[in-house]
Design an enzyme around this catalytic site. Structure first.
Site, mmCIF file in Angstrom:
data_model
loop_
_atom_site.group_PDB
_atom_site.id
_atom_site.type_symbol
_atom_site.label_atom_id
_atom_site.label_comp_id
_atom_site.label_asym_id
_atom_site.label_seq_id
_atom_site.Cartn_x
_atom_site.Cartn_y
_atom_site.Cartn_z
ATOM 1 N N LYS A 26 0.835 -1.204 0.000
ATOM 2 C CA LYS A 26 0.000 0.000 0.000
ATOM 3 C C LYS A 26 0.877 1.266 0.000
ATOM 4 O O LYS A 26 2.089 1.182 0.222
ATOM 5 C CB LYS A 26 -0.954 -0.068 1.198
ATOM 6 C CG LYS A 26 -1.917 -1.272 1.101
ATOM 7 C CD LYS A 26 -2.953 -1.285 2.213
ATOM 8 C CE LYS A 26 -3.868 -2.507 2.113
ATOM 9 N NZ LYS A 26 -4.916 -2.520 3.159
ATOM 10 N N ASN A 42 -2.722 -0.247 7.379
ATOM 11 C CA ASN A 42 -1.801 -1.390 7.273
ATOM 12 C C ASN A 42 -1.051 -1.318 5.946
ATOM 13 O O ASN A 42 -1.394 -0.549 5.065
ATOM 14 C CB ASN A 42 -2.527 -2.718 7.520
ATOM 15 C CG ASN A 42 -3.538 -3.048 6.460
ATOM 16 O OD1 ASN A 42 -3.502 -2.517 5.354
ATOM 17 N ND2 ASN A 42 -4.473 -3.920 6.779
ATOM 18 N N GLU A 72 -8.443 -10.755 -8.690
ATOM 19 C CA GLU A 72 -7.573 -9.598 -8.464
ATOM 20 C C GLU A 72 -6.385 -9.597 -9.436
ATOM 21 O O GLU A 72 -6.001 -8.544 -9.947
ATOM 22 C CB GLU A 72 -7.109 -9.592 -7.002
ATOM 23 C CG GLU A 72 -8.287 -9.324 -6.057
ATOM 24 C CD GLU A 72 -8.000 -9.609 -4.589
ATOM 25 O OE1 GLU A 72 -6.858 -10.009 -4.255
ATOM 26 O OE2 GLU A 72 -8.920 -9.431 -3.766
ATOM 27 N N TYR A 113 -11.926 -3.381 -4.158
ATOM 28 C CA TYR A 113 -12.490 -3.509 -2.815
ATOM 29 C C TYR A 113 -14.018 -3.522 -2.829
ATOM 30 O O TYR A 113 -14.646 -3.102 -1.854
ATOM 31 C CB TYR A 113 -11.985 -2.367 -1.931
ATOM 32 C CG TYR A 113 -10.579 -2.567 -1.396
ATOM 33 C CD1 TYR A 113 -10.243 -3.684 -0.622
ATOM 34 C CD2 TYR A 113 -9.582 -1.624 -1.636
ATOM 35 C CE1 TYR A 113 -8.964 -3.856 -0.123
ATOM 36 C CE2 TYR A 113 -8.293 -1.796 -1.130
ATOM 37 C CZ TYR A 113 -7.994 -2.917 -0.371
ATOM 38 O OH TYR A 113 -6.727 -3.087 0.140
ATOM 39 N N HIS A 140 -1.882 -5.610 1.133
ATOM 40 C CA HIS A 140 -3.088 -6.372 0.786
ATOM 41 C C HIS A 140 -2.659 -7.765 0.362
ATOM 42 O O HIS A 140 -1.621 -7.932 -0.289
ATOM 43 C CB HIS A 140 -3.826 -5.714 -0.382
ATOM 44 C CG HIS A 140 -4.851 -6.625 -0.987
ATOM 45 N ND1 HIS A 140 -6.095 -6.816 -0.428
ATOM 46 C CD2 HIS A 140 -4.793 -7.458 -2.060
ATOM 47 C CE1 HIS A 140 -6.761 -7.709 -1.150
ATOM 48 N NE2 HIS A 140 -5.989 -8.126 -2.139
HETATM 49 P P1 IDP Z 1 -7.829 -7.797 4.627
HETATM 50 O O1 IDP Z 1 -7.023 -6.663 4.028
HETATM 51 O O2 IDP Z 1 -7.133 -8.484 5.770
HETATM 52 O O3 IDP Z 1 -8.326 -8.778 3.587
HETATM 53 P P2 IDP Z 1 -10.506 -6.703 4.706
HETATM 54 O O4 IDP Z 1 -11.553 -6.996 5.720
HETATM 55 O O5 IDP Z 1 -10.684 -7.260 3.331
HETATM 56 O O6 IDP Z 1 -9.111 -7.144 5.311
HETATM 57 O O7 IDP Z 1 -10.387 -5.121 4.626
HETATM 58 C C1 IDP Z 1 -9.672 -4.494 3.573
HETATM 59 C C2 IDP Z 1 -8.860 -3.343 4.124
HETATM 60 O O8 IDP Z 1 -9.751 -2.362 4.640
HETATM 61 C C3 IDP Z 1 -7.955 -3.694 5.313
HETATM 62 O O9 IDP Z 1 -6.692 -4.201 4.913
HETATM 63 C C4 IDP Z 1 -7.831 -2.367 6.006
HETATM 64 O O10 IDP Z 1 -6.901 -1.533 5.326
HETATM 65 C C5 IDP Z 1 -9.204 -1.757 5.803
HETATM 66 N N1 IDP Z 1 -10.093 -2.046 6.949
HETATM 67 C C6 IDP Z 1 -10.730 -3.208 7.232
HETATM 68 N N2 IDP Z 1 -11.463 -3.122 8.371
HETATM 69 C C7 IDP Z 1 -11.290 -1.862 8.803
HETATM 70 C C8 IDP Z 1 -11.784 -1.135 9.941
HETATM 71 O O11 IDP Z 1 -12.532 -1.662 10.773
HETATM 72 N N3 IDP Z 1 -11.358 0.173 10.058
HETATM 73 C C9 IDP Z 1 -10.534 0.781 9.154
HETATM 74 N N4 IDP Z 1 -10.063 0.136 8.077
HETATM 75 C C10 IDP Z 1 -10.414 -1.155 7.882
HETATM 76 MG MG MG Z 2 -9.682 -8.571 2.086
#
Ligand code: IDP
Ligand code: MG
Length: 149
Positions: free
Chosen positions: A11, A114, A128, A51, A117
């Site tokens: 990212k 974070n 993807e 997303y 991805h």
């Molecule tokens: P992942 O990246 O572990 O697959 P996902 O649930 O698919 O997790 O969420 C995608 C991205 O959205 C996450 O990597 C994070 O950057 C962001 N995200 C997910 N949940 C939250 C949240 O509760 N608050 C803020 N950002 C979130």
């Molecule tokens: Mg995800």
């Protein structure tokens, strides 16, 4: 175990913090083959498609805004059980649950910021990879270590 392909994206914080080399090293050292890699400024349209499962959630706009805030490094990785292996290397989605030793656990304090991805299933990986890469941009290669070990 089965050879799989998975999609990963470093990212925008990664280039901005000058830690791209460190993160790519960790991916290489684990044993994944990098078979596709490019620096991309992704558009809001591509970000929303990527997303789309999160559309409507409270964090969606913030996520799109972060992911389009600067260049990302998109990669396709190959290896045994690559999808699950990479998720393990990344660590949990929630910052407070991502263990030290994982990429997320080691490099971020906030879930929304974070650094990486990783596809969550073989089906997501296929979707993807197709969104980000043309087939001719994926290049298999021979691991030189195999001759020595
Ligand atoms: P992942 O990246 O572990 O697959 P996902 O649930 O698919 O997790 O969420 C995608 C991205 O959205 C996450 O990597 C994070 O950057 C962001 N995200 C997910 N949940 C939250 C949240 O509760 N608050 C803020 N950002 C979130
Ligand atoms: Mg995800």
């Amino acid at each position: 175990m089965a050879i799989e392909r998975t999609f990963t994206m470093l990212k925008p914080g990664v280039l901005a913090r000058r830690i791209a080399g460190e993160i790519i090293s960790r991916i290489e050292r684990k044993g994944f083959d990098i078979i596709g890699m490019k620096l991309m400024q992704i558009t809001p349209e591509l970000a929303r498609q990527h997303y789309k499962e999160h559309e409507g959630k409270a964090f969606f706009d913030e996520l799109i805004s972060y992911i389009t805030s600067g260049p990302v490094i998109a990669m396709v990785l190959e290896g045994d059980c690559a999808v699950k292996m990479l998720r393990l290397l990344c660590g949990s989605t929630k910052a407070e649950e991502a263990y030290p030793g994982t990429l997320r656990g080691d490099y971020a304090m906030h879930t929304g910021l974070n650094i990486i991805h990783a596809s969550d299933s073989v089906e997501s990986a296929q979707r993807e990879i197709h969104l980000f890469f043309r087939p001719d941009e994926l290049i298999g290669w021979k691991d030189g270590n195999n001759d020595w070990i």
